[in-house]
Write an enzyme that holds these catalytic residues in place. Structure first.
Site, short mmCIF file in Angstrom:
data_model
loop_
_atom_site.label_atom_id
_atom_site.label_comp_id
_atom_site.label_asym_id
_atom_site.label_seq_id
_atom_site.Cartn_x
_atom_site.Cartn_y
_atom_site.Cartn_z
N CYS A 279 0.82 -1.40 -0.04
CA CYS A 279 -0.22 0.08 0.08
C CYS A 279 0.70 1.14 0.06
O CYS A 279 0.70 2.34 -0.71
CB CYS A 279 -1.03 0.02 1.01
N ARG A 308 7.45 -11.10 4.94
CA ARG A 308 6.83 -10.97 6.36
C ARG A 308 7.53 -12.06 7.21
O ARG A 308 7.50 -13.31 7.03
CB ARG A 308 5.20 -11.18 6.31
N GLN A 326 1.72 -10.99 -3.20
CA GLN A 326 0.14 -10.72 -3.10
C GLN A 326 -0.64 -10.38 -4.22
O GLN A 326 0.00 -9.49 -4.63
CB GLN A 326 0.22 -9.68 -1.71
N ASP A 328 -2.31 -8.06 -4.87
CA ASP A 328 -2.81 -6.84 -4.54
C ASP A 328 -3.56 -5.74 -5.25
O ASP A 328 -3.24 -5.71 -6.40
CB ASP A 328 -1.66 -5.85 -3.63
N HIS A 330 -4.97 -1.61 -4.97
CA HIS A 330 -5.52 -0.26 -4.15
C HIS A 330 -6.13 0.64 -4.91
O HIS A 330 -5.84 1.08 -6.15
CB HIS A 330 -4.19 0.46 -3.57
N LYS A 411 -12.65 -4.43 7.57
CA LYS A 411 -12.44 -5.18 6.48
C LYS A 411 -13.53 -6.14 6.09
O LYS A 411 -14.21 -6.77 7.06
CB LYS A 411 -11.18 -5.82 6.26
N HIS A 457 -8.00 -1.22 0.18
CA HIS A 457 -7.13 -2.31 -0.16
C HIS A 457 -7.93 -3.66 -0.47
O HIS A 457 -8.69 -3.55 0.14
CB HIS A 457 -6.22 -2.56 1.22
#
Length: 590
Positions: A279, A308, A326, A328, A330, A411, A457
């Site tokens: 992000c 991570r 990921q 991802d 945004h 979320k 997200h």
């Protein structure tokens, strides 16, 4: 049996097992905690010196548990003070530590099973051991477990057991467990040469050639869906200075999960960290120019590698890794665009899950204890998401998971069930009013004022690695045609058929089909066995007749045969399955 009753039975059986272990291994046995779990219970022990629990000891423990149940002892709940509790558990260091962590005025409950066993517990439990006589239980494993998950504390013996209302339910569950072991993605991944791990990079998968083909087939599909929905793909640095993570809030809320490359000291601005999330990168891209309300919604997709830090004991194949990609995205929106955008995200989820035969349910996760920002902003965000879910699914048709939101916003989690009925948390949609505030993000509104965008997200797969692990188990390695590393294996019967085999391979490759061929002098059965081992959907057997007629004979995964199929007809079959992302293989010549 009602879930609450079953939970009570399992928790009570954990106490019975603890009592059995103490009777068998001696009163100096230290007992720690013993909760119920999804299919039974476990209990942690520090056994007397020199004593162990192995699979060979399971029957003795089970027999002792049944003996205890036949005593039909009463279970007595008692409220005690902290001082009384410390006296009751004198000599039991784990219970003592738990009690000492409680406030001085805490009302503590203990449960007696008969007169000679007592446990520190909130309950509830059965009233008498005879209630458990009809329950079916079986010890399943014993392993090491650190006290409170701390590798610097005592290494305890954890004994797991299955527990169900009756023998039939236990038998069915054990059959499910055997099937799950057959579907283990680590086992199948090795058989199909998809991925590997090495001790020099714990939790960081190597993708092998076949696995990388599968990975990219999934990625290409993901990209096609997102491009159709107006997403633009970007990429950003894997390594950034801590200043970025301080601004985003990750430094304060997530630093323990980050790989940090320290500078000269803690205050050195040249301290870096590998990114645990994408992000902040995306926000930096947003801030490269002035934005207008006309630019919104602005959808950025990103498939960068992120890291991570996990405890070594938590790593589990592709399910729990330290390096992954990921899926991802945004999205920057105005407040009045939130609902429409989330509905569109759910459409994206359906378009990605459907070709894999997956359906999902939604769960709303609310403000965690370590939330960042204004509580009124949180309340509004949670209310907005709840209203969207009610409109989408109806009141009461989704779950609410209190306190499990991200630190920067509530979320929606998307959960699916696999072929074994197991539930997996897949995608997530997170509404974020905090990071736009932290980074001072703005856009020019239609009335010439400056406003702050809302950030959504979202991920659909969760991560490519974990998702591939899940679908490997779901399909047992029999992937849909469009996703398979190689879709067609080619077997020329003799070397004299290699020229026609190469022609067939070229035609298929030009049509966008992933092909592998064996042109060696191995016998036909050996070649076929090789491709079957890798679960190629179609194996083409090519000999004199096929070469003369311009046809193919097909061994379909599962051993069904199709003979004398014109090559152009087979090409059309393959292109149809690829274009439609078909879940099933075409098995007829029609």
């Amino acid at each position: 049996m009602d879930e609450k009753v079953l939970s009570c039975y399992r928790h009570s059986l954990a106490h019975v097992m603890a009592k059995a272990v103490i009777e068998l291994y001696g009163p100096e046995t230290q007992y720690a905690i013993g909760p119920q779990i999804d299919d039974g219970f476990y209990y942690d022990f520090l056994l007397p010196e020199g004593k162990t629990v192995t699979e060979g000891d399971f029957k003795a423990i089970e027999d002792k548990m049944r003996e205890i149940l036949k005593r039909k002892e009463d279970w007595t709940r008692k409220e005690v003070s902290k001082a009384e509790a410390l006296d009751i558990f004198k000599g039991q260091k784990f219970k003592t530590e738990l009690i000492e962590d409680l406030p001085d005025d805490e009302v503590i409950t203990v449960y007696y099973t008969g007169d000679d066993y007592v446990d520190l517990c909130r309950g509830p439990h059965v009233d008498n051991s005879q209630e458990l006589l009809s329950a079916a239980f079986e010890l399943r494993s014993a392993s090491g477990a650190y006290w409170r998950g701390d590798e610097n504390r005592d290494n305890l013996t954890r004994i797991y057991a299955y527990a169900f209302p009756d023998k039939k339910a236990l038998k069915a569950h054990k059959a499910l467990i055997r099937e799950a072991k057959e579907r283990d993605h680590k086992k199948i991944g090795a058989q199909l040469d998809l991925f590997m791990f090495d001790e020099t990079a714990p939790g960081m998968p190597y993708w092998l050639p076949r696995g990388w083909k599968l990975f990219n087939a999934l990625l290409d599909f993901w990209r096609d869906v997102h491009e159709a929905h107006g997403y633009q793909e970007i990429s950003g640095p894997v390594l950034s200075k801590k200043k970025l993570w301080e601004t985003s809030g990750h430094w304060d809320h997530y630093m323990d999960g980050m790989f940090v490359i320290p500078g000269k000291d803690e205050e050195d601005p040249n301290t870096y960290a590998l990114k645990p999330m994408n992000c902040p990168n995306t926000i930096k891209v947003y801030q490269t120019k002035k934005r207008s309300y006309k630019d919104l919604p602005l959808r950025y997709a990103q498939v960068d590698t992120i890291h991570r830090k996990e405890k070594s004991g938590e790593l589990n194949g592709l399910f729990r890794v330290q390096m992954f990609r990921q899926d991802d995205a945004h999205i920057f929106v105005t407040e009045d665009q939130i609902a429409d955008e989330i509905f569109d995200i759910m459409d994206v989820a359906s378009e990605i899950y459907s070709p894999l035969g997956l359906t999902y349910t939604a769960e709303l996760s609310t403000r965690p204890d370590d939330y960042m920002g204004d509580i009124e902003v949180w309340n509004k965000a949670e209310a907005d998401l709840k209203a969207i879910l009610i409109k989408k699914y109806g009141e009461g048709n989704f779950e609410i998971n209190e306190g499990d939101g991200a630190f920067y916003g509530p979320k929606i989690d998307l959960k699916m069930r696999d072929a074994l009925g197991r539930e997996w948390q897949m995608g997530t949609i997170q509404l974020d009013f905090q990071l736009p505030m932290n980074f001072g993000m703005k856009y020019a509104a239609g009335d010439d004022t400056e406003k702050r965008p809302v950030l959504i997200h979202r991920a659909i797969l969760g991560s490519f690695e974990r998702f591939i692990g899940i679908i490997t188990e779901n399909f047992k390695g029999d992937f849909p045609f469009w996703l398979c590393p190689y879709q067609v294996g080619i077997v020329p019967i003799r070397e004299s058929h290699n020229a026609y085999a190469k022609h067939v391979a070229d035609v298929l490759k030009r049509a966008g089909v992933r092909v592998e061929a064996n042109y060696t002098d191995d016998n036909m059965k050996t070649k076929i066995k090789h491709f079957k081992q890798y679960k190629d959907p179609y194996i083409l057997i090519l000999g004199d007749k096929e070469a003369a007629d311009g046809t193919v004979s097909i061994n379909i995964r599962g051993n069904k045969q199709l003979n004398d199929i014109p090559l152009d007809h087979f090409v059309a079959m393959c292109q149809k399955m690829i274009g439609e992302h078909s879940l099933e293989l075409i098995e007829t010549a029609d």
